[in-house]
Design a protein around this motif. Structure first.
Motif, short mmCIF file in Angstrom:
data_model
loop_
_atom_site.label_atom_id
_atom_site.label_comp_id
_atom_site.label_asym_id
_atom_site.label_seq_id
_atom_site.Cartn_x
_atom_site.Cartn_y
_atom_site.Cartn_z
N PRO A 21 0.83 -1.21 0.00
CA PRO A 21 0.00 0.00 0.00
C PRO A 21 0.86 1.26 0.00
O PRO A 21 2.03 1.22 0.40
CB PRO A 21 -0.78 -0.13 1.31
CG PRO A 21 0.04 -1.01 2.18
CD PRO A 21 0.76 -1.96 1.27
N ALA A 22 0.28 2.34 -0.45
CA ALA A 22 0.98 3.63 -0.47
C ALA A 22 1.40 4.01 0.95
O ALA A 22 0.79 3.57 1.93
CB ALA A 22 0.09 4.71 -1.08
N PHE A 23 2.42 4.85 1.05
CA PHE A 23 3.03 5.12 2.36
C PHE A 23 2.53 6.40 3.00
O PHE A 23 2.92 6.75 4.09
CB PHE A 23 4.55 5.18 2.22
CG PHE A 23 5.03 6.14 1.16
CD1 PHE A 23 5.14 7.50 1.43
CD2 PHE A 23 5.31 5.70 -0.12
CE1 PHE A 23 5.54 8.38 0.45
CE2 PHE A 23 5.71 6.58 -1.11
CZ PHE A 23 5.84 7.92 -0.82
N TRP A 24 1.68 7.13 2.30
CA TRP A 24 1.26 8.42 2.84
C TRP A 24 -0.03 8.30 3.63
O TRP A 24 -0.66 7.24 3.71
CB TRP A 24 1.10 9.45 1.71
CG TRP A 24 0.25 9.00 0.58
CD1 TRP A 24 -1.12 8.91 0.56
CD2 TRP A 24 0.71 8.57 -0.72
NE1 TRP A 24 -1.54 8.46 -0.66
CE2 TRP A 24 -0.45 8.25 -1.47
CE3 TRP A 24 1.96 8.45 -1.32
CZ2 TRP A 24 -0.37 7.80 -2.79
CZ3 TRP A 24 2.03 8.01 -2.64
CH2 TRP A 24 0.88 7.69 -3.35
N ARG A 25 -0.43 9.41 4.20
CA ARG A 25 -1.62 9.49 5.03
C ARG A 25 -2.88 9.18 4.21
O ARG A 25 -3.04 9.69 3.12
CB ARG A 25 -1.72 10.91 5.61
CG ARG A 25 -2.90 11.15 6.50
CD ARG A 25 -2.85 12.58 7.05
NE ARG A 25 -4.12 12.92 7.62
CZ ARG A 25 -4.52 12.55 8.83
NH1 ARG A 25 -3.70 11.88 9.60
NH2 ARG A 25 -5.72 12.87 9.27
#
Lengths: 651, 651
Positions: free
Chosen positions: B32-36
């Protein structure tokens, strides 16, 4: 190695609070709470450094999807990952779009536990959340670890064309119906009272089932079950509860008061769940004012910090804070006071460190609700509650300002706990106190008035009780309040057990234990005499029969198991056994026993992991504590208490 | 009555964006993407007043749990509710703890549609979100309405101990494997290239299946499938896509450029999904910079406002905004510019009204990132990206300030659109422009330098391209930039198609269409000659063979279907067909055709629900528009265009 499921600190509590607040049903409808819900962070990164004592391996288990980084190298979950002896930087990424993102490392050389952290937006390390109950890879942090106990009906009665099952007392649990035919269309009517269960037109909770030979119905509150459509059913229930053994107890020479204490303890036990529900039938929600009351009772019963901490996190939610807790201005302020109450009872500075930024943003939100005088007022959809009472709520409301003062003072103390700068809160409390006296103190009435805006100079007990409780009234004002308000029959009586809790606390503080004794032996005893097994939401001695069960215009809407009615636990422990902390976490505490009109009182209050036992009869006082830090205060003299050393005074 | 599913405005987009950003897989791992991540509001209240034309009834359908209030009276969902003729206040409460709360009224006298609203914390009415594709009670707003088309392999080859299936071109879809035995353990290796599929040690996406006689594997990107472990498999795929017919087209006398346009169009089509993914194999995420580029391409292809709007909402998320979009400072600023780009292309002021408060809080967050000069700088975990380039990022970075100026100017314009006060943004843009010139313009180099802090006076193309594109350089500076930077072989070339998009846009703006022509017929043609069916993430003509597929140190990490490479759609439409809006939503537009080195150009550009067709050969110019508002500008003369009236100029 010993490992635990870890999650973003506070999100476990928010996850379960959301479930609590969305489970209510009535008249066949789902009835979720109407206020803003906050939610867990969907994407979480856990970090730590581990020191592997030898070469080994680990397996990452996730609630969600994601991966592990070991020294920057990615590995999937559920795979054996080699770990060499020595230090490693570990990083777990986990996303869960519909649940609680959580992680667990199973390994002989590494573990997930409280040493892991997440990073705030400003890169501060925030310790992860974890709970000792989730220590196996197969544990599910989305499942709250309730205990279950089988309960069977104590009597069965054929009536009204069906069968009425009486479980002997109110319970909350799963109902099992066995031994029926799939062809039968069975109607299940729940009742906190016998009348409610039998009244299938108006019972709040009912369900129709068919097609199976056995059923297990979702957890609900009931004492009575009325079944129609089957004659063969065998019923039992699984009581669903959190096992929190009573560390406190109370007994005296009045058996009715002993029963009241037991009834209150049981009521509170049923409501101490994922968080403190206000009641088990209706609403089963987390209400800030109700919870704040219970925060005071819990330390005198089981002294479980977990139930209070979980409730505080669940109530506050996260950012942005753009609506009062439960939409109620007072409940936001009581929440801040509740955080201090928690700290004073349990001495948990780590929690204060975690929650303090959320308290700051809550207070900033409140500051945005001030009028030109700096008083907190209603804006937009705010609900100025205070109490169901005939109160003049024109403009700034006095009782609300009392809470605003108390909340600001609490903030100043909390700031001190974690070394933050709380000067602005101290100043705000001072200027508010000054202004409240200027605008709301009415020399003519010798009391605080509800509103200065309306010109009506209406006096209710509420603001005056708060003024006493939160030391806003000075000595002279206090005397005036007692004379002109509290002991003045012309001032409307408190009509809810909720606010009665505040009033009795104030009475206790003023040393009037006889008033408390009187209320216990009349008001609470009234419910007992009517067969209550748990304390009611409201009770009017003037009513009779089925009238007692009505509320909000509905025949059985009244909750018969309401946490706020459990104040006797607090009142008896605090003002008769006389135990109170004098430094946070009961590092030090005082014991000031008062027998009042009891022949004797005997009981224990939990203190700092142990307890203090107090026995006071007409001839003897006996006090002993299992921990250090206590001081017995008796007839003006102070007796330092040593751990396990009994102090016995005879007269 | 015609009814639609309704939800909290913007939450549908955020719900689907979260799915997009959490679906990536590689080397058998979820990534999954690492940002908020932001999330939907869990508890939503929809309100409206309806005028029932006659007595009737309604049924409420919910995605979630809750109830309906009709004039204050509660009703459950899935029940027939009587509605009397006349006006009624309706209120729907719905909670969904794991999905998208949504509601649908099925009725002959009332409906859920765009006239419903929710209330903000300040009680403003916010129109609900809805989409014409969800108009039946059985529709599920959590399911994105993709279309599917069966695709079969165009050739099959026995090789490397397995079978290689070639689908002829890159696709994104579900792979169906039929006709196999449950006993067979089948290994499925996906490849955007033939080499990747065959390289089972390094192919990015692979899966093992067993135990069934048929499989349907989750949607993924591939052109080639390599199977081992079975000899009998019959394969087909279901291409998953959003049907967005091309409204624009381009053709010319160079067949290779025509093919490039088609390849770019197809690349963009594959990436126009729930939101604009940057690529279909890797990362399949919503990246702000990539999306911003695509925002410029879309209006010249299908002119679908939905894909841009959904992407803008998904990128921005909700409150609190406490991390840059994708953690990248530039991407936050490009997002603001993207909102203006959207407004200018589609003229949708309602959306600006909805999103403006989120733009304001984003800019407030940026303001918290300013240094003592008012320049935006890196704080905490911010990522100052701009481009993969050898740039001096010491202290305040020039290119970032250029975007900060452009974003502030965009805010001022957006404020104007909705009648808000944007003066502070205007002032900020002015003072920043002044300071950028003072601190970053280097007379000695005749160019903007990356950093004034380091003293190194490093010049890269990036800030200078932005200075031209966003009209920050004055006429003299612009000439100096062209001479000293853009046409200076000593200044490092742009190395990514991402920034090449900006450079070519600047070149087009400077009137240098020959430069664009050159790049199309060399750089893009290079990929075409290597058999590309979609545009690559990066392409270095110096490399050969399998080298082309490597990235980030991995053999096949390079994406071979990357949206940002589709700029020819924009460049050809904007600078050769010469169509550009001059008032928002193409209320007015200009056509300034340029043939450059083409023998002829012929094409269409979507304008305001219609299109403008431009044909320009050596002998003739022919322009016609299906809508009013156009002006042909040709050799200094202006020709007002009338709807459907062809203008034909011969030379």
């Amino acid at each position: 190695m010993k490992s635990y499921w870890i999650w973003n600190c506070g999100d476990y509590e928010i996850f379960h609070t959301n479930r609590v607040n969305s489970r209510r049903q009535q008249y066949g409808m789902d009835y979720p709470a109407f206020w803003r819900f906050y939610d867990v962070d969907r994407n979480v990164i856990f970090l730590t450094k581990v020191q592997a004592p030898r070469d080994g391996q680990l397996i990452l288990h996730l609630n969600g999807t994601g991966y592990l980084k070991v020294d920057g190298v990615m590995y999937g979950d559920e795979k054996q990952v080699p770990i060499r002896r020595g230090e490693h930087a570990l990083e777990i990424h986990v996303v869960h779009l519909s649940g609680l993102p959580a992680a667990y490392i199973e390994s002989d050389v590494a573990a997930t536990d409280g040493t892991w952290y997440t990073r705030s937006a400003t890169l501060e390390k925030i310790p992860v959340g974890w709970d000792e109950k989730y220590d196996k890879p197969t544990d599910d942090p989305e499942t709250f670890p309730f205990s279950y106990e089988t309960v069977v009906p104590v009597c069965t009665e054929h009536t009204d064309g069906g069968i009425l099952y009486d479980f002997g007392k109110e319970i909350f649990g799963l109902l099992h119906i066995n031994g029926v035919c799939a062809q039968e269309r069975i109607h299940v009517s729940y009742g906190e009272s016998r009348q409610e269960a039998l009244d299938t037109a108006f019972a709040v909770v009912q369900e129709d089932v068919a097609g199976q030979s056995a059923y297990c119905l979702r957890p609900r509150a009931f004492r009575y079950i009325f079944l129609t459509g089957t004659a063969s059913a065998q019923l039992h229930a699984q009581l669903e509860y959190v096992p929190l053994p009573n560390k406190g107890f109370f007994r005296c020479d009045r058996e009715d008061v002993n029963q009241i204490w037991q009834m209150c303890a049981y009521t509170l036990q049923l409501n101490m769940r994922e968080v403190l529900t206000e009641a088990v039938k209706r609403d089963r929600w987390l209400w800030g004012g109700d919870a704040y009351q219970a925060f005071k009772f819990v330390p005198y019963l089981c002294s479980d910090s977990g139930i209070v901490r979980r409730s505080l996190i669940g109530l506050r939610g996260k950012e942005p804070f753009c609506e009062h807790i439960n939409t109620i201005t007072d409940y936001s302020l009581l929440w801040v006071m509740g955080v201090l109450e928690y700290y004073e009872n349990y001495g948990d500075a780590d929690f204060v460190r975690f929650i303090y930024p959320r308290a700051v943003s809550l207070m900033a939100f409140c500051a945005g609700r001030e009028d030109e005088n700096g008083f907190i007022v209603k804006k937009h959809a705010d609900w100025i509650f205070i109490d169901w009472a005939d109160m003049d709520k024109t403009g700034a409301v006095c009782a609300e300002q009392m809470l605003y003062i108390a909340a600001n003072r609490a903030m100043a103390k909390l700031a001190q706990v974690i070394g933050a700068d709380g000067e602005s809160f101290t100043q705000k409390a001072k200027s508010l106190t000054d202004k409240v006296n200027r605008f709301f103190w009415c020399a003519e009435k010798g009391a605080f008035i509800d509103s200065f805006t309306s010109g009506r100079k209406n006096v209710t007990r509420h603001a005056n009780i708060f003024a006493v409780l939160y030391d806003i009234a000075d000595e002279a004002q206090r005397e005036s309040i007692v004379r002109n308000v509290l002991k003045n029959e012309d001032v409307d009586k408190i009509t809810t057990p909720y606010f009665e809790g505040y009033e009795l606390d104030a009475m206790g503080k003023l040393g009037d234990v006889d008033y408390i004794y009187h209320m216990l032996t009349t008001y609470w005893k009234g419910m007992l005499d009517l067969g209550a097994t748990t304390v009611w939401e409201a009770y009017d001695p003037q009513q009779s029969g089925v009238e007692h069960y009505a509320m909000y215009g509905d025949r059985y809407q009244k909750s018969l198991c309401h946490a706020w009615g459990a104040s006797p636990i607090y009142l008896l422990g605090r003002y008769f056994l006389g135990v109170a902390q004098t430094a946070s976490g009961y590092e030090t505490f005082e014991v000031r026993p008062q027998r009042g009109q009891f022949g004797f009182v005997d009981g224990a209050v939990p203190v700092k992991g142990g307890y203090v036992r107090v026995t006071l009869s007409q001839k003897e006082l006996c006090v002993v504590s299992t921990v250090d830090g206590g001081t017995l205060v008796w007839q003006g003299a102070r007796y330092p208490m040593e751990k396990d050393k009994e102090i016995r005074l005879t007269f």
